[in-house]
Design an enzyme around this catalytic site. Structure first.
Site, PDB file in Angstrom:
ATOM      1  N   SER A   1     -63.860  -1.946  68.716  1.00 17.60           N
ATOM      2  CA  SER A   1     -64.636  -3.009  68.085  1.00 17.60           C
ATOM      3  C   SER A   1     -65.132  -3.970  69.169  1.00 17.60           C
ATOM      4  CB  SER A   1     -63.804  -3.701  67.004  1.00 17.60           C
ATOM      5  OG  SER A   1     -64.621  -4.481  66.161  1.00 17.60           O
TER       6      SER A   1
ATOM      7  N   GLU B   1     -67.087   3.586  58.809  1.00 18.86           N
ATOM      8  CA  GLU B   1     -66.945   2.252  59.397  1.00 18.86           C
ATOM      9  C   GLU B   1     -67.262   1.137  58.399  1.00 18.86           C
ATOM     10  OE1 GLU B   1     -66.021   1.516  62.517  1.00 18.86           O
ATOM     11  OE2 GLU B   1     -66.472   3.238  63.795  1.00 18.86           O
TER      12      GLU B   1
ATOM     13  N   HIS C   1     -63.213   1.401  59.681  1.00 19.11           N
ATOM     14  CA  HIS C   1     -63.244   0.738  60.983  1.00 19.11           C
ATOM     15  C   HIS C   1     -61.821   0.411  61.430  1.00 19.11           C
ATOM     16  CE1 HIS C   1     -65.051  -1.704  64.156  1.00 19.11           C
ATOM     17  NE2 HIS C   1     -64.290  -2.729  63.814  1.00 19.11           N
TER      18      HIS C   1
END
Length: 537
Positions: free
Chosen positions: A224, A345, A449
């Site tokens: 991320s 995600e 995610h």
């Protein structure tokens, strides 16, 4: 593409704001985790450049925590490049993590602030018998405003895979990424968090041998915002030579919501300085502002709630050019790269928008697409039909997945593969363990995610996911991922005995290795699956 992606996130979050002004932010791992207790075990010592450290050894792993890699960035050092850590006399206790970098505490954790400005610390996990072991330096995520190195435990990687793991704190939010006219020094303004990461990597080069690590074999890995940071470091002249390999997990740094041009950042910084009571924007005035005010004063500007107000900046000495331009030109820091994203995600980000008890209204989805694409809206609607998904929320999740993660990550991948060895992946465990509560709009999170993190580390992330919930097939997949990751750290090639072959990506074929329990195979239709042609305009 970057204009579209910026609108995409703004539109999604505007939907949340329009329906519920108290809509929660996405549950990003694992900022609510309390600081771990002192490491158990017997004392173990390491001599580093600043002095003698005393850590702990237990279960075949040696752990040193709370190691200062730079001087505290406080007082006159606020908003300056990090300086070397001070020396100490005698032994320094390294059995507990240092302060995390100051950040807002999530409302569910009681609100307020967490951490302190004095936060430039790192943690080391090493096999007890390490000798010139590969070194893996972890850069945490958290939207450039939250998270800490100590939220992640490197013991399993060290014990199981024989690598030295280093987890790093770096300055966050306005303290890490504010660019303002009064803070200009030479050609540097903003990007203090990126400079911290570079300082930590220089420290690792200088001190890895003290822990049994090989200072000539350093791999950076991050997810991320951590992956976006490393994406930026590949384009930063100051990072050249600081690492030998890079692993980017769900970290596209090219979309405009994840990077800012210096003139735009300076305009925002000047307005922010005025709101902080510094109309002249002077460094002296800004450095006198209490940290509580810095973090509770909203950053000015038109943006959707929840978006990154102060991302990294390009146009200064740290990032002279945009990463997208650098990647397209091929003028990157040339190291082998492993890069990928997750199949679903977007579910993590869309789930809170409509609330727990209702789906995303169809008319708002149509409005979202119209806002995103304007004249191109019919093309998007034709490719993301709500009838093809169980809920409207899952339709919106697919839009976020493809437009914000899968396609820009693949764009970066193909650019890098023209000049360096690149291994591309997609994590596809659609039954990945999760502590997240399903909603009506997102009844399943799939390969969401950050879902791969508990596989890569082999340890739980508090209130997020726990490898204790793995099925046997998921546990096998997790060990396989750790083997690929650490093989790559060891040699620059993830392949090894007993593993499915992972070929380097060729831009023409765009071959991507997919990971799911009991099934690891290569695909060559990644861009078709994620409808990247919809976003290529």
């Amino acid at each position: 593409m970057t204009r579209t992606l910026s609108l995409l996130t703004a539109a999604l979050l505007t939907v949340a704001s329009a329906q519920d002004t108290t809509a929660p932010a996405p549950a990003l791992p694992p900022t609510t985790q309390a600081a771990p207790p002192a490491a158990p075990g017997l004392p173990v010592r390491a001599q580093v450049t600043s002095g003698l450290l005393v850590g702990r050894e237990a279960g075949g792993v040696r752990v040193w925590q709370g190691i200062p890699y730079a001087a505290p960035p406080v007082g006159e050092r606020r908003w300056k490049a990090p300086e070397p850590a001070p020396l100490w006399v005698g032994e320094r206790d390294a059995s507990r993590p240092g302060n995390v970098c100051v950040q807002p505490r999530p409302p569910l954790a009681g609100g307020g602030l967490r951490g302190a400005e004095d936060c430039l610390y790192l943690n080391v996990y090493a096999p007890a018998n390490a000798a010139r072991a590969p070194v893996m330096v972890w850069i945490h995520g958290g939207s450039f405003r939250s998270g800490a190195g100590s939220d992640y435990d490197g013991r399993v990687l060290a014990r199981e895979r024989g690598v030295v793991v280093v987890t790093v704190n770096y300055r966050l939010g306005p303290l890490g990424f504010l660019a303002a006219p009064g803070l200009l020094e030479g050609r540097t303004d903003g990007n203090y968090g990126l400079l911290d990461q570079q300082a930590a990597l220089r420290w690792v080069r200088a001190n890895a041998a003290a822990f049994g690590g090989d200072p000539a074999n350093v791999t950076v890995f991050g997810e991320s915002a951590g992956g976006m940071s490393l994406c930026a470091q590949l384009a930063s002249p100051g990072a050249a030579g600081l690492f030998d390999k890079a692993v980017l997990q769900s970290g596209p740094c090219t979309p405009s919501i994840n990077i800012a041009a210096l003139p735009d950042a300076l305009n925002t910084g000047a307005a922010y300085a005025r709101d902080l009571g510094c109309p002249d924007g002077s460094a002296a005035c800004l450095r006198a502002v209490p940290v509580e005010r810095l973090l509770t004063t909203p950053v000015p500007g038109r943006r959707a709630p929840g978006s990154v107000a102060l991302p990294p900046v390009y146009g200064d000495a740290v990032l002279p050019r945009s990463p997208q331009e650098v990647f397209q030109s091929g003028e990157v820091n040339r190291v082998p790269v492993m890069i990928g994203s997750n199949l679903d995600e977007g579910t993590l980000f869309v789930a809170p928008i409509a609330g727990a008890g209702r789906d995303l209204p169809l008319w708002q989805y149509w409005g979202l697409v119209a806002l995103l694409e304007r004249w191109n809206a019919p093309r998007v609607l034709a490719n993301y039909l709500t009838r093809d998904y169980p809920t409207v929320g899952l339709t919106a999740s697919a839009v976020v997945t493809d437009g914000l993660f899968a396609c820009p990550v693949n764009d970066i991948t193909r650019d890098l593969a023209r000049v360096v060895p690149v291994y591309a992946y997609e994590f596809r465990d659609q039954a990945a363990p999760s502590e997240l509560k399903p909603t009506t709009s997102v009844p399943r999170y799939g390969a969401f995610h950050a879902a791969e993190l508990i596989s890569v580390f082999g340890t739980p992330l508090t209130d997020f996911a726990d490898p204790a919930q793995f099925t046997p097939a998921q546990a096998t997949l997790a060990r396989t991922l750790r083997t690929y990751w650490t093989n790559f750290a060891r040699t620059g090639n993830p392949n090894g005995p007993g593993l499915p072959v992972w070929r380097p990506l060729t831009p023409a074929q765009n071959n991507v290795l997919t990971f799911q329990p009991g099934d690891i195979h290569e695909i060559i239709d990644f861009r078709q699956e994620h409808r990247c042609d919809v976003w290529d305009h």
